[in-house]
Design an enzyme around this catalytic site. Structure first.
Site, mmCIF file in Angstrom:
data_model
loop_
_atom_site.group_PDB
_atom_site.id
_atom_site.type_symbol
_atom_site.label_atom_id
_atom_site.label_comp_id
_atom_site.label_asym_id
_atom_site.label_seq_id
_atom_site.Cartn_x
_atom_site.Cartn_y
_atom_site.Cartn_z
ATOM 1 N N CYS A 16 -17.603 24.352 -2.714
ATOM 2 C CA CYS A 16 -17.209 22.995 -2.359
ATOM 3 C C CYS A 16 -15.711 22.967 -2.093
ATOM 4 O O CYS A 16 -14.930 23.640 -2.752
ATOM 5 C CB CYS A 16 -17.522 21.960 -3.433
ATOM 6 S SG CYS A 16 -19.255 21.867 -3.853
ATOM 7 N N ARG B 256 -15.975 27.176 2.010
ATOM 8 C CA ARG B 256 -16.303 26.979 0.595
ATOM 9 C C ARG B 256 -17.684 26.350 0.390
ATOM 10 O O ARG B 256 -18.154 26.240 -0.748
ATOM 11 C CB ARG B 256 -15.250 26.091 -0.069
ATOM 12 C CG ARG B 256 -13.839 26.601 0.052
ATOM 13 C CD ARG B 256 -12.868 25.677 -0.641
ATOM 14 N NE ARG B 256 -13.093 25.639 -2.071
ATOM 15 C CZ ARG B 256 -12.553 26.466 -2.948
ATOM 16 N NH1 ARG B 256 -11.739 27.399 -2.544
ATOM 17 N NH2 ARG B 256 -12.824 26.361 -4.229
ATOM 18 N N TRP C 14 -21.366 22.743 -1.340
ATOM 19 C CA TRP C 14 -22.334 23.819 -1.566
ATOM 20 C C TRP C 14 -23.149 23.350 -2.773
ATOM 21 O O TRP C 14 -22.631 23.255 -3.884
ATOM 22 C CB TRP C 14 -21.632 25.137 -1.878
ATOM 23 C CG TRP C 14 -22.556 26.312 -1.932
ATOM 24 C CD1 TRP C 14 -22.932 27.104 -0.889
ATOM 25 C CD2 TRP C 14 -23.216 26.850 -3.089
ATOM 26 N NE1 TRP C 14 -23.787 28.096 -1.333
ATOM 27 C CE2 TRP C 14 -23.969 27.961 -2.670
ATOM 28 C CE3 TRP C 14 -23.241 26.487 -4.434
ATOM 29 C CZ2 TRP C 14 -24.747 28.719 -3.550
ATOM 30 C CZ3 TRP C 14 -24.007 27.241 -5.317
ATOM 31 C CH2 TRP C 14 -24.753 28.349 -4.863
ATOM 32 N N ASN D 38 -15.159 19.419 -7.121
ATOM 33 C CA ASN D 38 -15.521 20.823 -6.938
ATOM 34 C C ASN D 38 -15.670 21.411 -8.335
ATOM 35 O O ASN D 38 -14.725 21.366 -9.120
ATOM 36 C CB ASN D 38 -14.397 21.548 -6.172
ATOM 37 C CG ASN D 38 -14.571 23.054 -6.180
ATOM 38 O OD1 ASN D 38 -15.689 23.547 -6.206
ATOM 39 N ND2 ASN D 38 -13.472 23.778 -6.161
ATOM 40 N N GLY D 39 -16.862 21.918 -8.643
ATOM 41 C CA GLY D 39 -17.089 22.486 -9.983
ATOM 42 C C GLY D 39 -18.430 22.054 -10.525
ATOM 43 O O GLY D 39 -19.327 21.679 -9.764
ATOM 44 N N GLU E 233 -22.055 48.524 0.322
ATOM 45 C CA GLU E 233 -21.336 47.479 1.051
ATOM 46 C C GLU E 233 -21.956 47.262 2.438
ATOM 47 O O GLU E 233 -22.088 46.131 2.903
ATOM 48 C CB GLU E 233 -19.843 47.851 1.142
ATOM 49 C CG GLU E 233 -18.977 46.878 1.914
ATOM 50 C CD GLU E 233 -19.021 45.437 1.428
ATOM 51 O OE1 GLU E 233 -19.610 45.162 0.367
ATOM 52 O OE2 GLU E 233 -18.503 44.573 2.148
ATOM 53 N N LYS F 230 -23.413 43.638 3.685
ATOM 54 C CA LYS F 230 -22.911 42.970 4.900
ATOM 55 C C LYS F 230 -24.081 42.596 5.793
ATOM 56 O O LYS F 230 -24.158 41.497 6.305
ATOM 57 C CB LYS F 230 -21.993 43.892 5.682
ATOM 58 C CG LYS F 230 -20.525 43.949 5.561
ATOM 59 C CD LYS F 230 -19.651 42.801 5.350
ATOM 60 C CE LYS F 230 -19.886 42.017 4.112
ATOM 61 N NZ LYS F 230 -18.960 42.105 3.048
ATOM 62 N N GLU G 75 -26.342 39.726 4.273
ATOM 63 C CA GLU G 75 -25.783 38.382 4.137
ATOM 64 C C GLU G 75 -25.556 37.692 5.474
ATOM 65 O O GLU G 75 -25.646 36.474 5.535
ATOM 66 C CB GLU G 75 -24.529 38.360 3.258
ATOM 67 C CG GLU G 75 -23.276 38.909 3.847
ATOM 68 C CD GLU G 75 -22.089 38.826 2.889
ATOM 69 O OE1 GLU G 75 -21.962 37.854 2.145
ATOM 70 O OE2 GLU G 75 -21.265 39.767 2.912
ATOM 71 N N HIS H 117 -37.377 59.787 -4.786
ATOM 72 C CA HIS H 117 -37.880 59.269 -6.064
ATOM 73 C C HIS H 117 -38.471 57.877 -5.889
ATOM 74 O O HIS H 117 -38.653 57.152 -6.873
ATOM 75 C CB HIS H 117 -36.750 59.265 -7.098
ATOM 76 C CG HIS H 117 -36.212 60.638 -7.361
ATOM 77 N ND1 HIS H 117 -36.911 61.576 -8.089
ATOM 78 C CD2 HIS H 117 -35.089 61.248 -6.933
ATOM 79 C CE1 HIS H 117 -36.214 62.710 -8.123
ATOM 80 N NE2 HIS H 117 -35.101 62.538 -7.424
ATOM 81 N N LYS I 238 -17.931 30.933 0.088
ATOM 82 C CA LYS I 238 -16.916 31.971 -0.079
ATOM 83 C C LYS I 238 -16.474 32.134 -1.537
ATOM 84 O O LYS I 238 -16.239 33.237 -1.994
ATOM 85 C CB LYS I 238 -15.710 31.602 0.787
ATOM 86 C CG LYS I 238 -14.641 32.652 0.862
ATOM 87 C CD LYS I 238 -14.956 33.663 1.917
ATOM 88 C CE LYS I 238 -13.952 34.780 1.963
ATOM 89 N NZ LYS I 238 -14.566 36.009 2.480
HETATM 90 O O1 M6R Z 1 -14.008 36.155 -4.435
HETATM 91 P P1 M6R Z 1 -14.730 37.334 -4.988
HETATM 92 O O2 M6R Z 1 -14.248 38.624 -4.459
HETATM 93 O O3 M6R Z 1 -14.749 37.338 -6.495
HETATM 94 O O4 M6R Z 1 -16.219 37.142 -4.521
HETATM 95 C C1 M6R Z 1 -17.236 38.001 -4.935
HETATM 96 C C2 M6R Z 1 -18.461 37.848 -4.060
HETATM 97 O O5 M6R Z 1 -18.953 36.538 -4.143
HETATM 98 C C3 M6R Z 1 -18.167 38.175 -2.594
HETATM 99 O O6 M6R Z 1 -17.642 39.464 -2.463
HETATM 100 C C4 M6R Z 1 -19.452 38.067 -1.758
HETATM 101 O O7 M6R Z 1 -20.340 39.065 -2.127
HETATM 102 C C5 M6R Z 1 -19.109 38.114 -0.274
HETATM 103 N N1 M6R Z 1 -19.852 37.125 0.426
HETATM 104 C C6 M6R Z 1 -19.405 39.420 0.348
HETATM 105 O O8 M6R Z 1 -19.179 39.456 1.699
#
Ligand code: M6R
Length: 608
Positions: A2, A27, A74, A100-101, A481, A485, A488, A504, A603
């Site tokens: 948010c 956000r 969000w 926000n929270g 990673e 990517k 997501e 395995h 984010k």
């Molecule tokens: O702000 P942060 O690095 O703590 O966030 C951690 C994850 O939420 C963040 O890396 C998330 O996995 C991203 N969307 C990855 O692209």
């Protein structure tokens, strides 16, 4: 999660709020709304969906009020809907609040407030704040906010307006970011300074339990007891370009292309008289030498940077290192002694689980270093020392440049520990540093040269339903990673496995055309990875290999090869992750996905 904004000043607030919300959309983006003081009442408009939909609705109104607040959401409590969109209002509609929270005790407060006749119109936790403000209000909105906050438990950044106090915004926070700035034409508040970057770069990062009364003529800061406090101004050296796509079709591509700069900036000034220096850590070489256990704690992409760090710290400094997901670490009972170093990695510096893990580790006596991209963020403030990743603002939800900044920073930390432990000699440090610096140019080459091979591989994989990413050693860490990517931003199911684990279990998934993306760069385990490729190929897999340029043999085993420059294995995460970012983006574009704002994500993950 948010984003909140507010403005009070000389100009109509509507456009300023919409611009701020658009910049904060990373956000959260399931609904949005604003409340503007219009005449002697509040005009409140919300819409389900993105800020653009709210903007469209507002084009029919053109409010002229010069004070208001806004929110992009969000969803946590209550589904994304118009009714659940902020701002939330008191029964009489005289007070509007954005939040926000999470208000943890909202259910009991709601029951209590309903018992006293308040009528709720949403399913959110936030609405209790509007009703608490209504009960507490006696002509001073900040005083009412202080009273309301004495009743709520949880995390909050709050901004409220009231039609009985024209031109006033009341603001406070606890564990959720709030930044306040004074521009020439008025006062601004937001969850992130990117919202006000064209008005000011001198901001106040509001502290927990601090309050602000913002008006067109100035801002007063007070503490929990209502006593005046001196604000601490932070200057942020950001360029307005950060908030723009700069000619790229999306922020993700722009940020991928910024990575050579991130590497250079992260390394600048780190080699002093031939020795590595990270002064911000505030530890003497003797204290560093005493460290005998390291935990890297993080979530998501930041966790993957930690997996790479584990390899480097153990490999160079010979210190036992664990990399753990923060949400697990915080609920375990890890072995922590005064010589344990906990490295908390977080782009946003706000991630709730990472913060909780930091607090827990410090209570248990560990020394905590934060690695974050956001100056003054909670991770920075709550750690004993902090390294900033110099990625600058990252707007695309999928982390790219901040990941590279983390990997480079963690590489420096691993070298520093090895230097302090006497495991790397000065000439080795200098050589490594030079090669690390060279990766900036190598990434530039990847960006300039790899597009055709990446796009060809992406076209071949775009209609798949699943994909596997495999590698060994560093390659395994990079695979995680790569898979994250892809899933997501393209919604294609992808998993990563250490290549040796394939037989395995996961190899059972392979049938004709199943995409297997292999990190097959030249490394001590190259031959082993090639054997694993062959096993998948023999069962019909379509192999995409990320390989070292000059490796002609790999063509026998792979359907598509993406060649990248040769680097030392220790630095392969820096180069090999870049084509995987581009590969994920290319597939997402082929599939018509919104690469900057993937569904269900935000984010900053400020909830558990
Ligand atoms: O702000 P942060 O690095 O703590 O966030 C951690 C994850 O939420 C963040 O890396 C998330 O996995 C991203 N969307 C990855 O692209």
């Amino acid at each position: 999660m948010c984003g909140i904004v507010g403005y009070t000043g000389k100009r109509p607030a509507q456009g300023i709020l919409i611009q701020g919300l658009t910049r904060l959309e990373y956000r959260g983006y399931d609904s949005a709304g604003i409340a503007v003081q219009e005449g002697d009442s509040l005009a409140v408009i919300h819409r389900k969906g993105k800020v653009a939909s709210l903007e469209h609705t507002l084009s029919h109104f053109d409010f002229q009020g010069t004070c208001g607040v806004g929110h992009t959401r969000w969803a946590t409590h209550g589904k994304p809907s118009e009714a659940n969109a902020h701002p939330h209002t008191s029964c009489g509609g005289h007070i509007a609040v954005v939040h926000n929270g999470i208000i943890e005790n909202f259910a009991e407060l709601r029951e209590e407030l309903e018992g006293r006749g308040h009528v709720f119109t949403s399913e959110t936790d936030t609405e209790v704040v509007a009703h608490l403000l209504e009960e507490a209000y006696q002509g001073d909105l900040v005083a009412a906010l202080r009273d309301a906050c004495s009743r709520i438990v949880g995390a909050y950044g709050l901004a409220a307006v009231c039609d009985m106090e024209p031109g006033v915004i009341a603001v406070t926070r606890k564990d959720s970011p709030i930044v306040i700035g004074q521009g020439e034409d008025g006062a601004y508040v937001a969850s992130d300074m990117i919202a006000m970057i064209d008005a000011t770069r001198d901001v106040v990062i509001l502290g927990d339990g601090e309050y602000a009364r913002m008006t067109a003529s100035g801002i007063e800061y007070t503490d929990e007891a209502g006593c005046a406090i001196e604000p601490r101004i932070t200057h942020v050296d950001w360029d307005l370009d950060l908030a723009e796509k700069g000619g790229y079709p999306d922020f993700m591509l722009k940020e991928i292309h910024e990575q050579p700069r991130v590497i250079r900036d992260t390394l600048a000034g780190r080699l002093v008289n031939g020795a590595l220096s990270i002064d911000e850590l505030d530890l003497t070489p003797e204290e560093l030498n005493l460290i005998d256990r390291v935990y890297v704690i993080a979530c998501g992409t930041s966790y993957h940077a930690g997996l790479i760090a584990k390899n480097l710290i153990e490999g160079w400094a010979r210190i036992p290192t664990e990399c753990e997901v923060a949400s697990e670490f915080r609920y375990r009972n890890p072995i922590i002694t005064p010589t344990t170093l906990v490295v908390a990695v977080s782009q946003s510096g706000e991630t709730a689980d990472t913060l909780a893990a930091i607090r827990d580790a410090r209570v248990k006596g560990a020394r905590v270093f934060g690695i974050t991209n956001v100056v003054g963020s909670p991770v920075a403030r709550e750690s004993d020392g902090v390294i900033y990743t110099k990625a600058n603002k990252e707007i695309a939800v999928a982390s790219t440049k901040s990941f590279l900044g983390q990997v480079v920073s963690l590489t420096l930390l691993a070298m520093l520990l090895a230097q302090a432990k006497g495991k790397l000699r000065m000439n080795q440090i200098r050589l490594l540093f030079r090669e690390l610096a060279d990766t900036a140019e190598q990434v530039e080459r990847i960006l300039a040269e790899c597009k055709p091979s990446i796009e060809e591989a992406a076209r071949a994989c775009k209609d798949a339903r699943n994909a596997l990413f495999i590698g060994r050693g560093m390659g395994a860490a990079i695979s995680y990673e790569g898979a994250l990517k892809l899933k997501e931003i393209s919604y294609l199911h992808a998993e990563a496995y250490p290549a040796g684990e394939m037989k395995h279990g996961p190899i059972a998934l392979i049938d004709e055309g199943f995409p297997v993306i292999a990190i097959a760069t030249k490394s001590p385990v190259y031959d082993k990875v090639v054997s694993n490729l062959q096993e998948s190929k023999a069962r019909g897999a379509m192999i995409v290999a990320v390989a070292t340029e000059g490796d002609e043999d790999i063509k026998q085993h792979a359907d598509h090869v993406i060649y990248i420059p040769k680097v030392r294995d220790a630095f392969s995460a820096i180069t090999a992750s870049v084509p995987l970012q581009l590969f994920a983006r290319a597939i997402a574009i082929e599939r018509g996905c919104d690469v900057d704002q993937p569904r269900n994500l935000a984010k900053s993950v400020t909830v558990e």
